[in-house]
Design an enzyme around this catalytic site. Structure first.
Site, PDB file in Angstrom:
ATOM      1  N   GLY A  83     -49.849 -31.757   0.960  1.00 14.38           N
ATOM      2  CA  GLY A  83     -50.884 -32.451   0.195  1.00 14.38           C
ATOM      3  C   GLY A  83     -50.887 -32.010  -1.255  1.00 14.38           C
ATOM      4  N   HIS A  84     -49.680 -31.924  -1.850  1.00 16.92           N
ATOM      5  CA  HIS A  84     -49.572 -31.520  -3.244  1.00 16.92           C
ATOM      6  C   HIS A  84     -48.206 -31.922  -3.812  1.00 16.92           C
ATOM      7  CE1 HIS A  84     -47.760 -28.027  -1.117  1.00 16.92           C
ATOM      8  NE2 HIS A  84     -46.923 -28.041  -2.137  1.00 16.92           N
ATOM      9  N   SER A  85     -48.081 -31.717  -5.109  1.00 17.89           N
ATOM     10  CA  SER A  85     -46.825 -31.896  -5.826  1.00 17.89           C
ATOM     11  C   SER A  85     -46.631 -30.670  -6.707  1.00 17.89           C
ATOM     12  CB  SER A  85     -46.902 -33.156  -6.693  1.00 17.89           C
ATOM     13  OG  SER A  85     -45.729 -33.303  -7.462  1.00 17.89           O
ATOM     14  N   ARG A  95     -45.923 -34.439  -1.481  1.00 18.42           N
ATOM     15  CA  ARG A  95     -45.482 -34.231  -0.100  1.00 18.42           C
ATOM     16  C   ARG A  95     -46.655 -33.875   0.791  1.00 18.42           C
ATOM     17  NH1 ARG A  95     -42.909 -29.713  -2.184  1.00 18.42           N
ATOM     18  NH2 ARG A  95     -42.645 -31.178  -3.867  1.00 18.42           N
TER      19      ARG A  95
END
Length: 130
Positions: free
Chosen positions: A48-50, A95
């Site tokens: 839950g991040h980039s 992702r």
């Protein structure tokens, strides 16, 4: 999507068990950090991040899980379930990891050490950044 790539890890087969090796020529970056996810409860999601600059290489050492990636335009789901291949994720890719099988282990090899400033943890902020 050209910011992700499945990379085969050299596998040495032997009747006593297989062995895979990740050396400097396997990945397109110098390894700065290694961590792993395990005992992920059923239905839980990770990621839950980039990353702004970090590249990562994910491997299902045991079991399986799905990696959902998007560059803001294209979205793709990659199932990892072989310990002799992994998913290279370049920076600038959102992702999410889910659908972990029981007993799965996700190994992550990163191009940089942990720095909170490198993360984009809000999807709307990620979209604005691209």
């Amino acid at each position: 999507m050209n910011k992700i790539k499945i990379i085969k890890i050299p596998k040495i087969e032997d009747h006593r068990g297989n062995l895979s090796v990740i050396e400097k020529d396997v990945l397109p970056f110098e390894i700065q950090r290694v961590y792993y996810l395990y005992d992920v409860p059923a239905g839980a999601e990770r990621g839950g991040h980039s990353h702004k600059k970090t590249k990562e290489f994910l491997i299902a050492l045991s079991g399986s899980f799905d990696v959902i990636v998007t560059d803001g335009t294209l979205k793709e789901t990659v199932t990892l379930n072989k310990p002799y291949e992994g998913l290279l994720i370049e920076n600038g890719v959102w992702r999410e990891l889910n659908n972990f099988s029981s007993g799965s282990v996700c190994l992550v090899i990163a191009s940089d050490v942990f720095e909170e400033e490198d993360y984009i943890r809000d999807f709307n902020e990620f979209i604005k950044s691209i």
